[in-house]
Design a protein around this motif. Structure first.
Motif, PDB file in Angstrom:
ATOM      1  N   ILE B  23       0.838  -1.199   0.000  1.00 18.75           N
ATOM      2  CA  ILE B  23       0.000   0.000   0.000  1.00 18.75           C
ATOM      3  C   ILE B  23       0.875   1.252   0.000  1.00 18.75           C
ATOM      4  CG2 ILE B  23      -1.634   1.342   1.393  1.00 18.75           C
ATOM      5  CD1 ILE B  23      -2.784  -1.370   2.313  1.00 18.75           C
ATOM      6  N   ALA B  24       1.926   1.194   0.825  1.00 19.25           N
ATOM      7  CA  ALA B  24       2.799   2.356   0.925  1.00 19.25           C
ATOM      8  C   ALA B  24       3.441   2.657  -0.423  1.00 19.25           C
ATOM      9  CB  ALA B  24       3.886   2.101   1.971  1.00 19.25           C
ATOM     10  N   GLU B  25       3.847   1.573  -1.107  1.00 18.48           N
ATOM     11  CA  GLU B  25       4.519   1.763  -2.386  1.00 18.48           C
ATOM     12  C   GLU B  25       3.563   2.367  -3.407  1.00 18.48           C
ATOM     13  OE1 GLU B  25       5.138  -0.815  -6.076  1.00 18.48           O
ATOM     14  OE2 GLU B  25       5.784  -1.903  -4.281  1.00 18.48           O
ATOM     15  N   ALA B  30       1.334   7.008  -6.413  1.00 20.68           N
ATOM     16  CA  ALA B  30       0.191   7.906  -6.617  1.00 20.68           C
ATOM     17  C   ALA B  30       0.574   9.342  -6.270  1.00 20.68           C
ATOM     18  CB  ALA B  30      -0.984   7.449  -5.757  1.00 20.68           C
ATOM     19  N   GLU B  31       1.319   9.493  -5.165  1.00 23.63           N
ATOM     20  CA  GLU B  31       1.773  10.847  -4.807  1.00 23.63           C
ATOM     21  C   GLU B  31       2.726  11.384  -5.871  1.00 23.63           C
ATOM     22  OE1 GLU B  31       0.922  12.976  -2.269  1.00 23.63           O
ATOM     23  OE2 GLU B  31      -0.704  11.514  -2.118  1.00 23.63           O
ATOM     24  N   GLY B  32       3.576  10.474  -6.366  1.00 19.48           N
ATOM     25  CA  GLY B  32       4.525  10.865  -7.404  1.00 19.48           C
ATOM     26  C   GLY B  32       3.822  11.349  -8.655  1.00 19.48           C
ATOM     27  N   GLU B  33       2.699  10.711  -8.954  1.00 24.47           N
ATOM     28  CA  GLU B  33       1.937  11.129 -10.136  1.00 24.47           C
ATOM     29  C   GLU B  33       1.454  12.565  -9.970  1.00 24.47           C
ATOM     30  OE1 GLU B  33      -1.659   9.452 -12.984  1.00 24.47           O
ATOM     31  OE2 GLU B  33      -1.305   8.507 -11.060  1.00 24.47           O
ATOM     32  N   VAL B 117      10.516  14.418   0.009  1.00 20.98           N
ATOM     33  CA  VAL B 117       9.509  13.382  -0.179  1.00 20.98           C
ATOM     34  C   VAL B 117       8.907  13.477  -1.575  1.00 20.98           C
ATOM     35  CG1 VAL B 117       7.672  14.768   0.858  1.00 20.98           C
ATOM     36  CG2 VAL B 117       7.498  12.272   0.876  1.00 20.98           C
ATOM     37  N   ASP B 118       8.808  14.686  -2.105  1.00 18.83           N
ATOM     38  CA  ASP B 118       8.311  14.858  -3.485  1.00 18.83           C
ATOM     39  C   ASP B 118       9.267  14.225  -4.480  1.00 18.83           C
ATOM     40  OD1 ASP B 118       6.738  18.166  -3.270  1.00 18.83           O
ATOM     41  OD2 ASP B 118       6.130  16.179  -2.566  1.00 18.83           O
ATOM     42  N   VAL B 119      10.566  14.396  -4.244  1.00 16.54           N
ATOM     43  CA  VAL B 119      11.569  13.821  -5.140  1.00 16.54           C
ATOM     44  C   VAL B 119      11.449  12.304  -5.129  1.00 16.54           C
ATOM     45  CG1 VAL B 119      14.025  13.567  -5.590  1.00 16.54           C
ATOM     46  CG2 VAL B 119      13.131  15.763  -4.802  1.00 16.54           C
ATOM     47  N   ALA B 124       9.657   7.332  -7.815  1.00 14.88           N
ATOM     48  CA  ALA B 124       8.899   6.076  -7.765  1.00 14.88           C
ATOM     49  C   ALA B 124       7.930   6.014  -8.936  1.00 14.88           C
ATOM     50  CB  ALA B 124       8.147   5.978  -6.441  1.00 14.88           C
ATOM     51  N   TYR B 125       7.306   7.147  -9.226  1.00 17.31           N
ATOM     52  CA  TYR B 125       6.358   7.198 -10.345  1.00 17.31           C
ATOM     53  C   TYR B 125       7.090   6.989 -11.678  1.00 17.31           C
ATOM     54  CZ  TYR B 125       3.042   9.305 -13.651  1.00 17.31           C
ATOM     55  OH  TYR B 125       2.212   9.543 -14.712  1.00 17.31           O
ATOM     56  N   LEU B 126       8.231   7.630 -11.846  1.00 11.26           N
ATOM     57  CA  LEU B 126       8.970   7.518 -13.108  1.00 11.26           C
ATOM     58  C   LEU B 126       9.472   6.095 -13.334  1.00 11.26           C
ATOM     59  CD1 LEU B 126      10.943  10.892 -13.214  1.00 11.26           C
ATOM     60  CD2 LEU B 126       9.061  10.162 -14.698  1.00 11.26           C
ATOM     61  N   LYS B 127       9.749   5.383 -12.223  1.00 15.70           N
ATOM     62  CA  LYS B 127      10.222   4.003 -12.361  1.00 15.70           C
ATOM     63  C   LYS B 127       9.164   3.124 -13.030  1.00 15.70           C
ATOM     64  CE  LYS B 127      13.369   3.963  -8.449  1.00 15.70           C
ATOM     65  NZ  LYS B 127      13.490   3.530  -7.045  1.00 15.70           N
ATOM     66  N   THR B 128       7.906   3.479 -12.838  1.00 16.91           N
ATOM     67  CA  THR B 128       6.860   2.642 -13.437  1.00 16.91           C
ATOM     68  C   THR B 128       6.862   2.793 -14.954  1.00 16.91           C
ATOM     69  OG1 THR B 128       5.166   4.365 -13.287  1.00 16.91           O
ATOM     70  CG2 THR B 128       5.408   2.909 -11.384  1.00 16.91           C
TER      71      THR B 128
END
Lengths: 426, 366
Positions: B23-25, B30-33, B117-119, B124-128
């Motif tokens: 969930i955290a991941e 989602a936050e990264g998006e 935390v934004d970075v 994390a988002y870009l890794k997807t």
């Protein structure tokens, strides 16, 4: 939209009319069942839930919000007015308010690049240009200057701008809702300018915001030294983000666009800068194709807020309260007259509450309404002798393409049922 | 009530920590998006990603800096790649916090992400969107190291070492502004040309910049899409029933065009254009308005103030107080002020544009 705004969270219609209708229907249903009931209003003769069960404790709402029955009292926007809500406006629900102070959450919003989110620790205010010492202030620095508290109205120059060609929007929230009035706490701009030391060649000030529009306006130095404030509080609490948190300029009596929000820079110069918001916008196009510029002061103006299209008379003939707001960028309001017959005959209204220069004034006319149609108008006069003009007088002088500075007398038609409509009259 | 709910969540967390990690991941992604919205004005990711104002960001991890085919990088970014800069968690973290410190001269105008935390979330988002990295997201612990790095990097940027009370103003508050600070913020241009930066740009250079950055709202010919501002045309309409106020038909000064593009355009990605690009765009807007007609016309500080705008002389001072209805200042009429009963001449309900549905009305507020 109005449907959504008139519903409470539980979906109950909480508009004034809906509330009355629901109450009547409940009474009628009880009467029809013929059950043994005490004679009278069941809201009195029966014990109500809120009278029996415990309510929320003091830990329920660390920051208090209005009653759920006030959920319809909100700012509203007009989607077709602008290209995008990020550079748009919403309107103060004047028809639901009383007194002269606007609650912070209901002050209309106008911004040109969305609401900037700025941590006050990251905010800086710079003064430079024709000064002895270009300076940078943190918010902490600003809080160390002597402060003042002042009550001022702020009106967008385009307030009532949609009505130049005639009655268009049916509600004083939309026709007149780009105005609010709060208590500002801030530092006189003069102190900041003195700290930097304005050179004698400094005649103009450019104020700039830190938002994505980097909003800028040129302000004559006399006004800056006279009564402008650099404000960080409104109605006692921090500015709301949409009002320029952490710090905004207050330019009393002058058009709202000059009250730069998220204020980050003040440059002193010897000429105006001809910025977009003082050339392409906020200039008043006349019928002959010429345009007035530097039309800074907001003229004497008033409007009846109730009854009005969104606030009909719901109680039928008899005693009723006509109320409204008056203001002038020139100073105090001396008198407000009200007409019930479209401007043929006038009577002075009663101004109640403090009468403060460049602040909203609240007026009342308490009448016995006989249930006949009314054409309601209000007409304000300020302490300099300026009298609020009729709309047709303004059109004769300026044409219909000015957009800005429409302070003409507003007419509401009230029919025998108490329903009000925005009209123009002969 | 809420107390019991919270307790429930805690129990669930203890029992199923693996679930919580997932969930955290996904929360991080989602936050990264959301954070990525700041980037999306210029960068794209996903299946149809193309380079726009900035390069596309698919398969970013492991990429040598400045190497996406077909994207025109700054010389500085290409040089950084040639010097060995490759994008990984650490280099991206440093870059996203202070882009211009890591690659001095990058044309990415974005100031940087302030919050560690934004970075971490945006990475994390870009890794997807990275074929190699997507599988590793769950076990990757680098974001924490990365945030630590970001924080240490932020420390020297604080102006704490600058002197305070370094001037003799009456209250000794604030501090002297540095020349670099003033230069960074003092971007206004005056009608007499004061403030124009060095640089130059031609109509022909402005056209592709306009097409890429401006046409989406202002239209290919400055005609305006929807209710976005019309930039061109409208000459001789100012006395019409519906005047069209454009740069060519209404604006009194060319300096305002340069100043405004530079401070606020493109909408949503302000301060992203170079001074040369703004000269080129300003020249192109002149061309759209037939004020210049040579595609090779080059605008620079040398000829800027020679360009007069057609409507400059039609602006006059504020003459409102002299209007008849004010000038008289007599006691207003109180009775029989109009002959005979007053009639209604216009009703708002006829027009019916008050918000309640999908109306389209007239008028404007700005």
């Amino acid at each position: 939209m109005s449907g959504r705004n008139n519903k409470s969270k539980s979906g109950v219609d909480t508009s004034r009319r809906g509330f009355l209708t629901a109450g009547l229907a409940g009474g009628a249903a009880l009467a029809a069942t013929g059950m043994a009931r005490a004679n009278g209003d069941p809201l009195i003769t029966e014990i109500q839930d809120w009278n029996r069960y415990l309510g929320d404790g003091v830990d329920a709402a660390p920051y208090g919000m209005p009653s759920e029955f006030e959920a319809h009292v909100v700012r509203r926007d007009v989607p077709w007015l602008t290209a995008d809500p990020v550079s748009s406006v919403n309107f103060t629900p004047l028809h639901e308010l009383d007194g002269i102070i606007t609650p912070n959450g209901l002050c209309f919003e106008r911004h040109h690049g969305g609401v900037a989110e700025i941590d006050p620790a990251d905010h800086r205010l710079m003064i430079h240009g024709l000064v002895e010492r270009p300076l940078v202030f943190t918010m902490q620095d600003l809080m160390r200057f002597p402060r003042e508290n002042r009550i001022y109205f702020l009106e967008c120059a385009a307030n009532s701008g949609m009505e130049w060609r005639g009655s268009q929007l049916n509600g004083c929230q939309f026709t007149h809702g780009m105005v609010h009035c709060v208590v500002y706490t801030g530092v006189p701009l003069k102190y900041l300018l003195d700290e930097a030391g304005v050179k004698t060649s400094g005649k103009w000030l450019l104020a700039e915001g830190a938002d994505a529009a980097a909003m800028t306006r040129s302000i004559p130095i006399e006004k800056a030294l006279e009564d402008c404030l650099v404000a960080f509080k409104m109605n006692g609490e921090a500015l709301r983000p949409e009002q320029g948190y952490p710090v905004r300029l207050v330019v009393p009596g002058w058009e709202g666009n000059m009250w730069i929000k998220w204020l980050r820079r003040l440059e002193v110069g010897d000429e105006p800068w001809g910025q977009r918001e003082e050339t392409s916008k906020y200039t008043d196009l006349l019928a002959n194709g010429q345009a007035r510029r530097h039309t800074w002061a907001m003229e004497v103006k008033s409007v009846i807020t109730s009854p009005s299209p969104q606030a009909p008379i719901a109680h039928g003939p008899g005693r009723t309260v006509i109320t409204g707001l008056a203001w002038s960028g020139n100073g105090r309001i001396d008198r407000v007259d009200v007409s019930l017959d479209g401007g043929r005959n006038w009577r002075p209204a009663r101004i109640d509450g403090p009468s403060i220069s460049k602040a909203l004034h609240r007026f009342y006319l308490d009448i016995d309404w006989d249930g006949s149609e009314m054409l309601l108008q209000s007409r304000a006069m300020d302490e300099t002798g300026m009298i609020q003009p009729m709309k047709d007088e303004l059109r004769a002088a300026r044409g219909e393409n000015s957009i800005y500075h429409n302070n003409g007398i507003q007419t509401w038609h009230v029919n025998g049922d108490g329903v009000a409509e925005n009209v123009e009259v002969s | 009530m809420s107390k019991f709910l919270k307790a429930g969540v805690v129990v669930a967390a203890v029992v199923g920590s693996a679930v919580i990690a997932d969930i955290a991941e996904s929360a991080e992604i989602a936050e990264g998006e959301k954070v990525f919205r700041k980037c999306a004005a210029c960068h794209t990711v996903g299946e149809d990603a193309k380079s726009r104002v900035g390069p596309h960001l698919n398969d970013l991890f492991g990429r040598t800096a400045g190497t996406v085919d077909g994207f025109k990088y700054s010389a500085a970014m290409v040089a950084a790649g040639e010097g060995g800069l490759a994008w990984d968690e650490q280099s991206l973290t440093q870059f996203l916090v202070k882009p211009r410190e890591v690659v001095s001269g990058t044309k990415m105008a974005f100031a940087g992400l302030r919050k560690s935390v934004d970075v971490a979330n945006v990475l994390a988002y870009l890794k997807t969107f990275d074929a190699d990295m997507a599988a590793t997201v769950a076990t990757d612990e680098a974001p924490e190291e990365a945030s630590a790095a970001a924080e240490t990097e932020e420390t020297p940027a604080q102006p704490a070492e600058l002197p305070s009370a370094d001037h003799d103003g009456p209250m000794k508050l604030g501090r002297l502004a540095t020349e670099d600070e003033i230069a960074a913020w003092d971007i206004d241009i005056r009608p007499d040309g004061l403030g124009l930066p060095p640089g130059r740009g031609t109509v022909a250079q402005g056209e592709p910049i306009y097409t890429d950055n401006c046409a989406v709202c202002h239209g290919d010919f400055g005609e305006g899409i929807g209710r976005w501002p019309v930039l061109a045309g409208g000459q001789d309409t100012l006395t019409n029933e519906r005047p069209i106020k454009t740069v060519g038909s209404y604006w009194p000064y060319l300096s305002t065009v340069y100043d405004y593009i530079r401070r606020a355009m493109p909408f949503g990605n302000a301060r992203s254009l170079t001074d040369d690009e703004v000269y080129a765009l300003t020249a192109y807007v002149l061309y759209l308005n037939d004020i210049v007609d040579d595609e090779e016309f080059e605008l620079s500080p040398d000829n800027f103030t020679e360009i007069g705008m057609p409507n400059e002389d039609n602006f006059i001072p504020d003459t409102r107080p002299a209007e008849e209805h004010y000038a008289e200042k007599t006691e207003p009429c109180m009775s029989d002020c109009k002959p005979g009963p007053v009639k209604i001449t216009m009703r708002a309900q006829v027009l019916d544009v008050t918000p309640d549905g999908d109306e389209e009305g007239g008028g404007a507020i700005d």
